[in-house]
Design an enzyme around this catalytic site. Structure first.
Site, short mmCIF file in Angstrom:
data_model
loop_
_atom_site.label_atom_id
_atom_site.label_comp_id
_atom_site.label_asym_id
_atom_site.label_seq_id
_atom_site.Cartn_x
_atom_site.Cartn_y
_atom_site.Cartn_z
N CYS A 138 0.77 55.52 43.05
CA CYS A 138 0.09 55.10 41.81
C CYS A 138 -1.43 55.02 42.02
CB CYS A 138 0.62 53.74 41.37
SG CYS A 138 2.11 53.83 40.34
N ASN B 13 11.02 67.65 45.10
CA ASN B 13 12.30 67.00 45.37
C ASN B 13 12.39 65.86 44.40
OD1 ASN B 13 13.66 68.14 47.46
ND2 ASN B 13 12.68 66.88 49.03
N CYS C 80 3.79 50.94 44.70
CA CYS C 80 3.99 52.39 44.86
C CYS C 80 2.84 53.03 45.64
CB CYS C 80 4.10 53.04 43.47
SG CYS C 80 4.06 54.83 43.51
N SER D 252 11.61 60.22 48.33
CA SER D 252 11.31 58.89 48.87
C SER D 252 10.67 57.97 47.84
CB SER D 252 10.37 59.06 50.07
OG SER D 252 9.18 59.72 49.66
N GLN E 236 5.39 68.59 46.34
CA GLN E 236 4.73 68.83 47.62
C GLN E 236 4.33 70.30 47.75
OE1 GLN E 236 6.29 67.10 51.23
NE2 GLN E 236 7.89 66.03 50.10
N HIS F 68 7.78 57.95 41.80
CA HIS F 68 6.55 58.39 41.12
C HIS F 68 6.57 59.92 41.02
CE1 HIS F 68 2.31 57.41 40.00
NE2 HIS F 68 2.30 58.73 40.05
N HIS G 117 6.04 63.43 41.53
CA HIS G 117 5.20 64.15 42.48
C HIS G 117 5.95 65.34 43.07
CE1 HIS G 117 7.72 61.77 45.16
NE2 HIS G 117 7.42 62.63 46.13
N HIS H 234 3.65 56.00 36.60
CA HIS H 234 4.75 55.85 37.55
C HIS H 234 6.11 56.13 36.89
CE1 HIS H 234 6.61 54.13 41.17
NE2 HIS H 234 7.46 53.53 40.38
P1 H2U Z 1 9.31 63.32 48.84
O1 H2U Z 1 8.79 64.36 47.86
O2 H2U Z 1 10.47 63.84 49.60
O3 H2U Z 1 9.55 62.00 48.18
O4 H2U Z 1 8.14 63.06 49.86
C1 H2U Z 1 6.95 62.42 49.51
C2 H2U Z 1 5.91 62.77 50.55
O5 H2U Z 1 4.81 61.87 50.42
C3 H2U Z 1 6.45 62.67 51.95
O6 H2U Z 1 6.31 63.92 52.56
C4 H2U Z 1 4.31 61.58 51.71
C5 H2U Z 1 5.53 61.63 52.61
O7 H2U Z 1 5.18 62.03 53.89
N1 H2U Z 1 3.64 60.30 51.67
C6 H2U Z 1 2.34 60.21 52.09
O8 H2U Z 1 1.75 61.21 52.49
N2 H2U Z 1 1.69 59.01 52.04
C7 H2U Z 1 2.28 57.85 51.63
O9 H2U Z 1 1.66 56.82 51.60
C8 H2U Z 1 3.69 57.84 51.19
C9 H2U Z 1 4.39 59.17 51.21
ZN ZN Z 2 3.69 55.06 41.22
#
Ligand code: H2U
Ligand code: ZN
Length: 354
Positions: free
Chosen positions: A59, A159, A56, A167, A174, A170, A172, A119
């Site tokens: 994590c 989201n 992940c 994506s 934004q 975990h 999270h 996670h």
């Molecule tokens: P979601 O909330 O749609 O899953 O997006 C996760 C965000 O995390 C996405 O905007 C960022 C992606 O660009 N991300 C990172 O900045 N670094 C990473 O290593 C993986 C995901």
């Molecule tokens: Zn994780």
């Protein structure tokens, strides 16, 4: 048409409802809830995740997609999005051709907020102290980003679930902070300003009073916040979390109110997970006053939850056809959705797709 039995009769048949925050209408077709479904079914998300996943990106202690290393964080963890949609250094430029080809550069900052080192958890699984930590990190980020002269608006959102295009499982969210106020909060700001100018009270203060009097669409509440299915809800189980006090942003909340926000979020999202017995997908986000240095007494802090699931873990609503060309439409009424959500327990029941 004003009130009482006439309203009840109207609401049993096709009708349109007005959203005073957006100025938009939604078509409600209560009789249509039982139509057969032979379309796409969603794949319920895998429920059993490890507490730490070595693969992940989010994590603790792991390496992200761009090679950065996450610290061994124990609470929340915030970092600049490695694939940011907005950048602080966008070159200044403007296009204006014949009044029809118009564009302007936009600068900003994108952050990723990990809610927990675990996670396998999501917002409803966090204990109250950890959820309070999420509210605090939202407030801190809002304060820090909003105080920058190049940031006029801070959008905090989550989201959740594959069906929302998330994506990574975990837990999270934004934060996108930018120079301009984007379309949806800008529109809500205009509507709230009109209402405040006419009445001297916030639009949501007056709306909340009506909802508390009627008790038809309330899901859960405490001394600081109320979660309800708005009268004008578009998504089947859409909800709105509103502060009882008319405050423009998280920074105007008292200490106890931050706990109360965390409490309502936990209770609401637990009900969501109990609805179909799976981790409930949604897009959710706070709407707060712009950070343009002006006072915004018209702005009333609130949080929208837009979940796509319609009648089970596997059947979702699509915004297509008439909704792309006419206006949004819903089948089940907001009142019946509120009643269902209200009837669910606030502790997690057994999991499993329904
Ligand atoms: P979601 O909330 O749609 O899953 O997006 C996760 C965000 O995390 C996405 O905007 C960022 C992606 O660009 N991300 C990172 O900045 N670094 C990473 O290593 C993986 C995901
Ligand atoms: Zn994780």
């Amino acid at each position: 048409m004003t009130d009482g039995t006439e309203t009840a009769a109207l609401l049993e048949h096709p009708h349109r409802r007005f959203n005073p925050l957006s100025g938009e209408w939604v078509l409600v077709s209560p009789h249509r809830a039982k139509r057969p479904w032979q379309g796409q079914v969603e794949r319920p998300a895998a429920e059993h995740r490890p507490a730490h996943d070595p693969g992940c990106y989010l994590c603790p202690g792991n390496t992200r997609a761009n090679g950065e290393h996450n610290p061994d964080y124990t609470g929340t963890f915030v970092f600049d999005n490695d694939f940011a949609a907005l950048r602080p250094d966008a070159p200044e430029a403007e296009v204006e051709v014949g009044g029809l080809l118009r564009a302007r550069s936009e600068s900003g900052v994108c952050r990723v907020v990990c809610f927990s080192p675990r996670h396998d958890l999501s917002l409803p699984d966090l204990d109250p102290a950890a959820l309070r930590g999420v509210v605090d990190v939202w407030a801190d980020e809002f304060a820090r980003l909003g105080s920058r002269p190049d940031i006029g608006y801070v959008q905090i959102f989550e989201n959740k679930g594959e069906t929302m295009g998330c994506s990574n499982p975990h837990p999270h969210g934004q934060i996108w902070a930018q120079r301009s106020v984007p379309l949806i909060p800008a529109r809500e700001g205009e509507r709230q300003a009109e209402h405040f100018a006419a009445h001297g009270r916030t639009l949501l203060q007056d709306y909340l009073r009506l909802e508390l009097e009627r008790e038809e669409r309330i899901v859960c509440a405490n001394d600081g916040f109320v979660a309800l299915v708005p009268f004008w809800a578009v998504w089947p189980f859409e909800t709105l979390v509103v502060s009882r006090r008319p405050v423009p942003d998280l920074l105007a909340l008292e200490d106890a109110e931050r706990d109360q926000l965390a409490d309502v979020l936990k209770r609401l999202t637990t009900r969501y997970d109990n609805l179909f017995g799976v981790s409930f997908p949604y897009s959710a986000g706070l709407h707060q006053a712009p950070t343009d240095g002006q006072p915004h007494p018209e702005w009333h802090l609130h949080m929208h939850f837009f979940p796509p699931l319609l009648r089970s873990a596997t059947v979702r609503k699509f915004m297509v056809g008439y909704e792309m060309l006419g206006e949004p439409q819903r089948d089940v009424t907001p009142e019946s959705s509120a009643e269902r959500l209200r009837s669910l327990p606030e502790t997690r029941t057994a999991t499993g797709a329904s």
